[in-house]
Design a protein around this motif. Structure first.
Motif, PDB file in Angstrom:
ATOM      1  N   GLY A 211       0.304  -0.993   0.532  1.00  9.52           N
ATOM      2  CA  GLY A 211       0.123  -0.267   0.017  1.00  9.52           C
ATOM      3  C   GLY A 211       0.960   1.182   0.224  1.00  9.52           C
ATOM      4  O   GLY A 211       0.506   2.239  -0.242  1.00  9.52           O
ATOM      5  N   VAL A 212       2.187   1.219  -0.252  1.00 14.04           N
ATOM      6  CA  VAL A 212       2.859   2.265  -0.128  1.00 14.04           C
ATOM      7  C   VAL A 212       2.763   3.099  -1.301  1.00 14.04           C
ATOM      8  O   VAL A 212       3.203   2.261  -2.134  1.00 14.04           O
ATOM      9  N   SER A 213       2.986   4.465  -1.693  1.00 14.98           N
ATOM     10  CA  SER A 213       2.889   5.061  -3.079  1.00 14.98           C
ATOM     11  C   SER A 213       4.191   4.775  -2.618  1.00 14.98           C
ATOM     12  O   SER A 213       4.988   5.705  -2.793  1.00 14.98           O
ATOM     13  N   TRP A 214       4.491   5.217  -4.615  1.00 12.89           N
ATOM     14  CA  TRP A 214       5.912   5.304  -4.855  1.00 12.89           C
ATOM     15  C   TRP A 214       5.901   5.783  -6.201  1.00 12.89           C
ATOM     16  O   TRP A 214       5.413   5.727  -7.479  1.00 12.89           O
ATOM     17  N   GLN A 215       6.526   6.980  -6.301  1.00 13.68           N
ATOM     18  CA  GLN A 215       7.152   7.644  -7.849  1.00 13.68           C
ATOM     19  C   GLN A 215       8.248   7.808  -8.622  1.00 13.68           C
ATOM     20  O   GLN A 215       9.156   8.027  -7.935  1.00 13.68           O
ATOM     21  N   ILE A 216       8.286   6.471  -9.634  1.00 12.13           N
ATOM     22  CA  ILE A 216       9.562   6.223  -9.952  1.00 12.13           C
ATOM     23  C   ILE A 216       9.861   6.787 -11.484  1.00 12.13           C
ATOM     24  O   ILE A 216       9.076   7.590 -12.104  1.00 12.13           O
ATOM     25  N   ASN A 217      11.248   7.175 -11.212  1.00 11.13           N
ATOM     26  CA  ASN A 217      11.452   8.434 -12.093  1.00 11.13           C
ATOM     27  C   ASN A 217      12.634   8.449 -12.759  1.00 11.13           C
ATOM     28  O   ASN A 217      13.071   7.846 -12.520  1.00 11.13           O
TER      29      ASN A 217
END
Length: 131
Positions: free
Chosen positions: A123-129
């Protein structure tokens, strides 16, 4: 004494599983310390009362809450990772996305070459860039 700011992730029984998974994804990943609940509680004996780990140069804390909560993680706060290479980007998106939910699929959104936003299996939110 200077203040220290670290993200704190609260789980309900899956803190060690999540922490072990996260450190496996980053070359510098490491569990720094773990304090466990004992037989006198208040949490389940052996579960994580408090732990500190490092991924991508960032120190994080996590716990297994001894109390059930009606809330979980929200994408309003996410972990943002700038990747060094396309293979690293692809590996992180695939690994973190397995069993999770894609919020913004891999694409070029105009602010980077490749970007994805997802909630992992915990449930942890990640933004991968990939800048």
């Amino acid at each position: 004494m200077a203040a220290t700011l670290r993200p704190m992730l609260m789980f309900e029984g899956r803190a060690e599983e999540a922490m072990t998974f996260y450190i496996s994804l980053f070359a510098d990943g490491a569990i720094e310390d773990v304090v466990r609940y004992g037989p006198d509680g208040p949490g389940t004996e052996g579960s994580v009362m408090r732990a500190r780990f490092t991924v991508a140069g960032q120190s994080l804390l996590c716990i297994d809450s001894s109390v059930h909560h009606a809330f979980g993680f929200t994408p309003a706060l996410s972990l943002f990772v700038d990747c060094d290479s396309a293979p690293q980007f692809e590996d992180l998106v695939a690994s973190l996305g397995e069993g999770g939910t894609m919020l913004m699929p891999v694409g070029d959104y105009g602010f980077s070459r490749r970007f994805a936003w997802l909630n992992d299996r915990f449930g942890v939110s990640w933004q991968i860039n990939l800048p």
